[in-house]
Design a protein around this motif. Sequence first.
Motif, PDB file in Angstrom:
ATOM      1  N   TYR A  31      70.395  17.835  39.458  1.00 18.40           N
ATOM      2  CA  TYR A  31      69.295  18.690  39.288  1.00 18.40           C
ATOM      3  C   TYR A  31      68.704  19.171  40.577  1.00 18.40           C
ATOM      4  O   TYR A  31      69.207  18.874  41.650  1.00 18.40           O
ATOM      5  CB  TYR A  31      67.907  17.831  39.213  1.00 18.40           C
ATOM      6  CG  TYR A  31      68.004  17.314  37.447  1.00 18.40           C
ATOM      7  CD1 TYR A  31      68.634  16.285  37.197  1.00 18.40           C
ATOM      8  CD2 TYR A  31      67.159  17.966  36.489  1.00 18.40           C
ATOM      9  CE1 TYR A  31      68.588  15.716  35.755  1.00 18.40           C
ATOM     10  CE2 TYR A  31      67.186  17.503  35.204  1.00 18.40           C
ATOM     11  CZ  TYR A  31      68.048  16.292  34.810  1.00 18.40           C
ATOM     12  OH  TYR A  31      67.807  15.973  33.517  1.00 18.40           O
ATOM     13  N   GLN A  98      64.889  21.110  37.713  1.00 19.38           N
ATOM     14  CA  GLN A  98      65.826  21.914  36.627  1.00 19.38           C
ATOM     15  C   GLN A  98      67.026  21.487  36.828  1.00 19.38           C
ATOM     16  O   GLN A  98      67.599  21.095  38.063  1.00 19.38           O
ATOM     17  CB  GLN A  98      65.651  23.546  37.271  1.00 19.38           C
ATOM     18  CG  GLN A  98      66.213  23.912  38.489  1.00 19.38           C
ATOM     19  CD  GLN A  98      66.202  25.474  38.581  1.00 19.38           C
ATOM     20  OE1 GLN A  98      67.142  26.106  37.860  1.00 19.38           O
ATOM     21  NE2 GLN A  98      65.379  25.971  39.397  1.00 19.38           N
ATOM     22  N   ARG A  99      67.894  21.257  35.698  1.00 17.97           N
ATOM     23  CA  ARG A  99      69.050  20.816  35.776  1.00 17.97           C
ATOM     24  C   ARG A  99      70.118  21.843  35.966  1.00 17.97           C
ATOM     25  O   ARG A  99      70.144  22.892  35.751  1.00 17.97           O
ATOM     26  CB  ARG A  99      69.303  20.352  34.252  1.00 17.97           C
ATOM     27  CG  ARG A  99      70.756  19.359  34.029  1.00 17.97           C
ATOM     28  CD  ARG A  99      70.292  18.426  32.930  1.00 17.97           C
ATOM     29  NE  ARG A  99      71.701  17.425  32.970  1.00 17.97           N
ATOM     30  CZ  ARG A  99      72.294  17.268  31.988  1.00 17.97           C
ATOM     31  NH1 ARG A  99      71.918  17.640  30.749  1.00 17.97           N
ATOM     32  NH2 ARG A  99      73.170  16.283  31.912  1.00 17.97           N
ATOM     33  N   PRO A 101      71.276  23.499  38.644  1.00 21.86           N
ATOM     34  CA  PRO A 101      70.611  24.954  39.146  1.00 21.86           C
ATOM     35  C   PRO A 101      71.780  25.603  40.031  1.00 21.86           C
ATOM     36  O   PRO A 101      72.533  25.036  40.615  1.00 21.86           O
ATOM     37  CB  PRO A 101      69.362  24.524  39.938  1.00 21.86           C
ATOM     38  CG  PRO A 101      69.847  23.366  40.420  1.00 21.86           C
ATOM     39  CD  PRO A 101      70.663  22.544  39.443  1.00 21.86           C
ATOM     40  N   ASN A 105      68.351  30.356  41.737  1.00 23.65           N
ATOM     41  CA  ASN A 105      67.439  29.881  40.786  1.00 23.65           C
ATOM     42  C   ASN A 105      66.445  28.989  41.235  1.00 23.65           C
ATOM     43  O   ASN A 105      65.561  28.588  40.564  1.00 23.65           O
ATOM     44  CB  ASN A 105      67.994  29.489  39.593  1.00 23.65           C
ATOM     45  CG  ASN A 105      68.803  30.454  38.785  1.00 23.65           C
ATOM     46  OD1 ASN A 105      68.585  31.604  38.918  1.00 23.65           O
ATOM     47  ND2 ASN A 105      69.579  30.072  37.934  1.00 23.65           N
ATOM     48  N   LEU A 111      62.141  28.346  35.525  1.00 21.79           N
ATOM     49  CA  LEU A 111      63.492  27.722  35.225  1.00 21.79           C
ATOM     50  C   LEU A 111      63.601  26.319  35.194  1.00 21.79           C
ATOM     51  O   LEU A 111      64.511  25.636  35.143  1.00 21.79           O
ATOM     52  CB  LEU A 111      64.686  28.385  36.184  1.00 21.79           C
ATOM     53  CG  LEU A 111      65.011  29.731  35.747  1.00 21.79           C
ATOM     54  CD1 LEU A 111      66.148  30.195  36.611  1.00 21.79           C
ATOM     55  CD2 LEU A 111      65.230  29.994  34.546  1.00 21.79           C
ATOM     56  N   TYR A 112      62.419  25.798  35.679  1.00 25.87           N
ATOM     57  CA  TYR A 112      61.995  24.372  35.965  1.00 25.87           C
ATOM     58  C   TYR A 112      61.693  23.750  34.448  1.00 25.87           C
ATOM     59  O   TYR A 112      60.531  24.054  34.155  1.00 25.87           O
ATOM     60  CB  TYR A 112      61.131  24.007  37.098  1.00 25.87           C
ATOM     61  CG  TYR A 112      61.737  24.214  38.405  1.00 25.87           C
ATOM     62  CD1 TYR A 112      61.732  25.392  38.899  1.00 25.87           C
ATOM     63  CD2 TYR A 112      62.161  23.182  38.973  1.00 25.87           C
ATOM     64  CE1 TYR A 112      62.458  25.492  40.320  1.00 25.87           C
ATOM     65  CE2 TYR A 112      62.731  23.203  40.366  1.00 25.87           C
ATOM     66  CZ  TYR A 112      62.901  24.521  40.954  1.00 25.87           C
ATOM     67  OH  TYR A 112      63.364  24.619  42.208  1.00 25.87           O
ATOM     68  N   SER A 113      62.385  22.967  34.074  1.00 26.12           N
ATOM     69  CA  SER A 113      61.891  22.422  32.750  1.00 26.12           C
ATOM     70  C   SER A 113      61.042  21.035  32.711  1.00 26.12           C
ATOM     71  O   SER A 113      60.770  20.729  31.611  1.00 26.12           O
ATOM     72  CB  SER A 113      63.337  22.298  31.894  1.00 26.12           C
ATOM     73  OG  SER A 113      64.011  23.538  31.909  1.00 26.12           O
ATOM     74  N   TYR A 114      61.205  20.443  33.617  1.00 27.48           N
ATOM     75  CA  TYR A 114      60.807  19.171  33.696  1.00 27.48           C
ATOM     76  C   TYR A 114      59.622  19.082  34.933  1.00 27.48           C
ATOM     77  O   TYR A 114      59.951  19.438  36.053  1.00 27.48           O
ATOM     78  CB  TYR A 114      61.864  17.949  34.078  1.00 27.48           C
ATOM     79  CG  TYR A 114      62.985  18.063  33.275  1.00 27.48           C
ATOM     80  CD1 TYR A 114      64.063  19.049  33.512  1.00 27.48           C
ATOM     81  CD2 TYR A 114      63.022  17.281  32.107  1.00 27.48           C
ATOM     82  CE1 TYR A 114      65.193  18.837  32.743  1.00 27.48           C
ATOM     83  CE2 TYR A 114      63.984  17.271  31.264  1.00 27.48           C
ATOM     84  CZ  TYR A 114      65.185  18.163  31.329  1.00 27.48           C
ATOM     85  OH  TYR A 114      66.174  18.179  30.421  1.00 27.48           O
TER      86      TYR A 114
END
Length: 125
Positions: A31, A98-99, A101, A105, A111-114
């Motif tokens: 991440y 974000q996974r 990346p 980014n 783009l950060y999901s968590y």
Amino acid sequence: VQLQASGGGLVQAGGSLRLSCAASEGTFSSYGVGWFRQVPGKERDFVAALRWSTGSTYYGDSLKGRFTISRDYAKNTVYLQMNSLKPEDTAVYYCAAQRRPIAQNMVVQRLYSYWGQGTLVTVSS
């Protein structure tokens, strides 16, 4: 991965705080981890980010030099060291991940999901 942010509080101008972002139910190994901050009524802004796989760091405009992002492998934690704090640094600070990346980014908030819960930093004058 779940994120737990901590370390906020009240500090006088010129003081320091260290925020922590710990991962649970997973590790940060694939991440990128970022810190963002938001003042009520304003947009959330990028503060700093770290790409775990490479250790590369990224900073928001004018924050490098006062803020330092770092990691602890053993604790699976990312830190944000904040020095020479100013009243305008007062905000709720969020950590996010974000996974897998790519470098460009790392500063892109969408783009950060968590996301972790915020931690309030208050700098008094």
